[in-house]
Design an enzyme around this catalytic site. Structure first.
Site, PDB file in Angstrom:
ATOM      1  N   ASN A 151       0.800  -1.238   0.000  1.00 54.28           N
ATOM      2  CA  ASN A 151       0.000   0.000   0.000  1.00 54.28           C
ATOM      3  C   ASN A 151       0.827   1.279   0.000  1.00 54.28           C
ATOM      4  O   ASN A 151       0.362   2.316  -0.445  1.00 54.28           O
ATOM      5  CB  ASN A 151      -1.018   0.001   1.137  1.00 54.28           C
ATOM      6  CG  ASN A 151      -0.375   0.099   2.493  1.00 54.28           C
ATOM      7  OD1 ASN A 151       0.685  -0.460   2.726  1.00 54.28           O
ATOM      8  ND2 ASN A 151      -1.015   0.806   3.393  1.00 54.28           N
ATOM      9  N   GLU A 249       5.028  -3.447  12.271  1.00 53.53           N
ATOM     10  CA  GLU A 249       3.980  -2.420  12.161  1.00 53.53           C
ATOM     11  C   GLU A 249       2.795  -3.062  11.457  1.00 53.53           C
ATOM     12  O   GLU A 249       2.950  -3.602  10.366  1.00 53.53           O
ATOM     13  CB  GLU A 249       4.491  -1.217  11.353  1.00 53.53           C
ATOM     14  CG  GLU A 249       5.563  -0.415  12.049  1.00 53.53           C
ATOM     15  CD  GLU A 249       5.108   0.186  13.364  1.00 53.53           C
ATOM     16  OE1 GLU A 249       3.890   0.298  13.595  1.00 53.53           O
ATOM     17  OE2 GLU A 249       5.978   0.522  14.186  1.00 53.53           O
ATOM     18  N   CYS A 283      -2.826   2.177   6.420  1.00 56.80           N
ATOM     19  CA  CYS A 283      -2.951   1.628   7.777  1.00 56.80           C
ATOM     20  C   CYS A 283      -3.530   2.676   8.710  1.00 56.80           C
ATOM     21  O   CYS A 283      -4.154   2.354   9.709  1.00 56.80           O
ATOM     22  CB  CYS A 283      -1.598   1.142   8.272  1.00 56.80           C
ATOM     23  SG  CYS A 283      -0.326   2.400   8.141  1.00 56.80           S
TER      24      CYS A 283
HETATM   25  P1  NAD Z   1       0.474  -8.797   4.413  1.00 58.66           P
HETATM   26  O1  NAD Z   1       0.643  -9.072   5.856  1.00 58.66           O
HETATM   27  O2  NAD Z   1      -0.370  -9.729   3.625  1.00 58.66           O
HETATM   28  O3  NAD Z   1       1.906  -8.810   3.682  1.00 58.66           O
HETATM   29  C1  NAD Z   1       2.939  -7.895   4.016  1.00 58.66           C
HETATM   30  C2  NAD Z   1       4.265  -8.464   3.540  1.00 58.66           C
HETATM   31  O4  NAD Z   1       4.610  -9.582   4.350  1.00 58.66           O
HETATM   32  C3  NAD Z   1       4.263  -9.004   2.107  1.00 58.66           C
HETATM   33  O5  NAD Z   1       5.508  -8.735   1.512  1.00 58.66           O
HETATM   34  C4  NAD Z   1       4.053 -10.497   2.311  1.00 58.66           C
HETATM   35  O6  NAD Z   1       4.532 -11.260   1.235  1.00 58.66           O
HETATM   36  C5  NAD Z   1       4.881 -10.722   3.558  1.00 58.66           C
HETATM   37  N1  NAD Z   1       4.518 -11.866   4.389  1.00 58.66           N
HETATM   38  C6  NAD Z   1       3.288 -12.251   4.776  1.00 58.66           C
HETATM   39  N2  NAD Z   1       3.369 -13.351   5.580  1.00 58.66           N
HETATM   40  C7  NAD Z   1       4.682 -13.641   5.708  1.00 58.66           C
HETATM   41  C8  NAD Z   1       5.409 -14.648   6.401  1.00 58.66           C
HETATM   42  N3  NAD Z   1       4.790 -15.569   7.130  1.00 58.66           N
HETATM   43  N4  NAD Z   1       6.734 -14.654   6.312  1.00 58.66           N
HETATM   44  C9  NAD Z   1       7.385 -13.703   5.607  1.00 58.66           C
HETATM   45  N5  NAD Z   1       6.757 -12.734   4.902  1.00 58.66           N
HETATM   46  C10 NAD Z   1       5.421 -12.691   4.957  1.00 58.66           C
HETATM   47  O7  NAD Z   1      -0.041  -7.295   4.272  1.00 58.66           O
HETATM   48  P2  NAD Z   1      -0.520  -6.537   2.945  1.00 58.66           P
HETATM   49  O8  NAD Z   1      -1.844  -7.061   2.529  1.00 58.66           O
HETATM   50  O9  NAD Z   1       0.578  -6.504   1.939  1.00 58.66           O
HETATM   51  O10 NAD Z   1      -0.682  -5.038   3.498  1.00 58.66           O
HETATM   52  C11 NAD Z   1      -1.828  -4.577   4.137  1.00 58.66           C
HETATM   53  C12 NAD Z   1      -1.681  -4.612   5.636  1.00 58.66           C
HETATM   54  O11 NAD Z   1      -0.535  -3.837   6.019  1.00 58.66           O
HETATM   55  C13 NAD Z   1      -2.836  -3.969   6.376  1.00 58.66           C
HETATM   56  O12 NAD Z   1      -3.180  -4.756   7.479  1.00 58.66           O
HETATM   57  C14 NAD Z   1      -2.273  -2.621   6.832  1.00 58.66           C
HETATM   58  O13 NAD Z   1      -2.918  -2.074   7.956  1.00 58.66           O
HETATM   59  C15 NAD Z   1      -0.870  -2.978   7.102  1.00 58.66           C
HETATM   60  N6  NAD Z   1      -0.010  -1.792   7.095  1.00 58.66           N
HETATM   61  C16 NAD Z   1       0.470  -1.321   8.294  1.00 58.66           C
HETATM   62  C17 NAD Z   1       1.257  -0.161   8.336  1.00 58.66           C
HETATM   63  C18 NAD Z   1       1.805   0.364   9.636  1.00 58.66           C
HETATM   64  O14 NAD Z   1       2.780   1.115   9.608  1.00 58.66           O
HETATM   65  N7  NAD Z   1       1.240   0.021  10.781  1.00 58.66           N
HETATM   66  C19 NAD Z   1       1.551   0.510   7.149  1.00 58.66           C
HETATM   67  C20 NAD Z   1       1.035  -0.002   5.951  1.00 58.66           C
HETATM   68  C21 NAD Z   1       0.268  -1.152   5.933  1.00 58.66           C
END
Ligand code: NAD
Length: 490
Positions: A151, A249, A283
């Site tokens: 995102n 995060e 987020c």
């Molecule tokens: P996601 O958790 O599906 O994936 C994030 C990343 O983690 C991707 O690169 C994915 O391939 C990787 N990943 C997932 N599971 C993993 C594992 N078991 N081992 C290693 N890598 C793994 O999230 P998304 O759909 O890409 O993004 C949306 C989410 O991100 C929302 O929940 C949003 O709130 C959150 N977000 C949080 C912040 C913050 O700063 N708090 C900022 C932006 C987005």
């Protein structure tokens, strides 16, 4: 058309085998932006090895010299802002204005963190022993894995890569495979800025093979993750069991409280931009509007008037305020929650379907639900799309109670002119960031960013302590008495 590539040991790889991936513009599915293949566990192992081999040289490079490369990367990014922002809009879907804002944020982060390279120091501490001197030094963790979501495909990688590098770590960067092109663009900029081979490696791969290896390889000494709470919690647990540092995060369900003395136009503007800007895929997006009942109808009406004027479409069209969702699965999730909200008994005030007259893409309308009860799923679960739940509260105390009735704690906002309530809210709201009379969104390079509860765990990103996560503290004791110690306590 661009190629989806990996970058290991200073070389861009065109993979001949592995799962094929195709990147389409979510605003127009007929437009294919890039194609390539996903990296496998074998590539991940190569990338870790490259990072490990580059570690000693990079860790011994003086921190200000490391900072110079990060600063140069920032300058290139700034000079190419429009071009990068255009790619970002095409790949992720947010409007060009939002994309430019994100690229500028990434530039600020690179520039600020480069400056921190002149502050990678420790402290001197008076010892209780005579003629003894104690001080601390900061050391890089080693090879770190940086795992990012789709995102904010430029800003989040920038705010992890920059401090990791400035602190002297070498990096294996795994972006979301939904946005591999923007990620590669950032790495290419670092390459042009002079990053030595192996110091920064890019892996575009699935979480099951690449992600899993990063979790478990003993050479990885720290993981900084941004993504969903479910995945972040699992990653944090794995890191804890391996005894390595993790910073996660995660998601949010960010509330805005509006009290009856507030400037209601200001509140309506702030809620609408916080909820529907970047298609609600932030987020920090506003997802709950907790309105004091006496002014709730008026605020709902003002929000509805504003949203109904929004044009939904391709983010490169300057008249468009809201682009598509990033993917089919995001769109289906949002549609599922819209149906769930209706079944739970909430009322759709505006939106709730697909906008008319848009190209073939992942579009939904900005949607406001009224009559939402705090226990409804649409009031509790992160939707991550343009859906706002309006909850009514009798008074300030009830509003605060509802705001805190969430497993998440990323950010929040209050609209009121009552100074006492403002300070009370800032003290009692259970979120890592609080905004007063402004939207829940936003952040600045020099200000810490992060949440509490299920929204964040580990040290804060950005801000003056940005290097803390990426370094270990070593303590040095220098005894210049020249005599053996006699006390049994030492
Ligand atoms: P996601 O958790 O599906 O994936 C994030 C990343 O983690 C991707 O690169 C994915 O391939 C990787 N990943 C997932 N599971 C993993 C594992 N078991 N081992 C290693 N890598 C793994 O999230 P998304 O759909 O890409 O993004 C949306 C989410 O991100 C929302 O929940 C949003 O709130 C959150 N977000 C949080 C912040 C913050 O700063 N708090 C900022 C932006 C987005």
């Amino acid at each position: 058309m661009l190629e989806v590539r990996n970058y290991i040991r200073g070389e861009w790889l065109t993979l001949r085998e592995g799962r094929e991936v195709e990147v389409r513009n979510p605003a127009n599915l007929d437009e294919i932006l890039g194609k390539g293949r996903l990296a496998s566990a074998r590539h991940a192992a190569n990338a870790i090895e490259a990072a490990e081999q580059a570690l000693e040289g990079w860790a011994r490079t003086p921190a200000p010299k490391r900072g110079e490369i990060v600063e140069r990367a920032g300058d290139i990014l700034k000079a190419e802002m429009d071009d990068v922002a255009r790619l970002l809009t095409q790949e992720e879907g947010k409007t060009f204005t939002d994309a430019k804002g994100e690229v500028y944020r990434a530039y600020n982060v690179l520039n600020y963190t480069a400056g921190q390279s002149r502050r990678v120091g420790g402290v001197t501490i008076p010892s209780e022993l005579p003629r003894n001197f104690a001080y601390t030094m900061r050391h890089p963790l080693g090879v770190v894995a940086l795992i990012t979501p789709w995102n904010f495909p430029i800003a989040i990688p920038a705010w992890k890569i920059a401090p990791a590098l400035v602190a002297g770590n070498t990096v294996v960067f795994k972006p979301s495979s939904t946005t591999p092109l923007t990620a590669a663009r950032l790495v290419e900029i670092f390459e042009r800025a002079g990053i030595p081979a192996g110091v920064l490696n890019l892996l575009v791969g699935s979480s099951s093979d690449v992600g899993d290896l990063l979790m478990h390889d003993r050479r990885i000494r720290g993981i900084s993750f941004t993504g969903s709470s479910e995945n972040g919690t699992a990653i944090y647990t794995t890191c804890a069991s391996r005894g390595i540092k993790a910073q996660c995060e995660m998601g949010g369900k960010n509330p805005v409280v509006v009290l009856e003395d507030a400037d209601l136009d200001l509140a309506a503007d702030g809620i609408v931009s916080g909820a529907f800007g970047s298609t609600g895929q932030r987020c920090t997006a506003t997802s709950r509007a907790i309105l004091q009942a006496s002014i709730a109808d008026e605020v709902v009406q003002k929000m509805t008037e504003r949203v109904s004027k929004w044009k939904v479409g391709n983010g490169l069209d300057p008249e468009v305020q809201m682009g598509p969702l990033v993917s089919e699965s995001q769109m289906k999730t949002v549609e599922h929650y819209v149906e769930t909200g209706k079944k739970e008994g909430a009322r759709v005030v505006t939106g709730g379907g697909r906008p008319p007259g848009v190209p073939r893409g992942y579009y939904v309308q900005p949607t406001i639900f009224d009559g939402v009860k705090p226990e409804f799923r649409i009031a509790r679960e992160e939707i991550f799309g343009p859906v706002l739940s309006v909850i009514r509260a009798g008074d300030y105390d009830e509003a605060l109670r509802y705001a805190n009735a969430s497993e998440y704690g990323l950010t929040s906002s209050i609209y009121t002119n009552d100074a006492g309530k403002i300070f009370d809210f800032c003290e009692r709201i259970e979120t890592g960031m609080v905004h007063v009379n402004s939207p829940t969104v936003g952040g600045e390079a020099q200000i810490p960013f992060g949440g509490v509860k299920s929204s964040g765990v580990g040290e804060r990103e950005q801000g003056p302590t940005v290097l803390d996560f990426y370094t270990d503290v070593k303590v040095v004791y220098v005894d210049y008495t020249g005599a053996a110690r006699t006390s049994k306590f030492y």
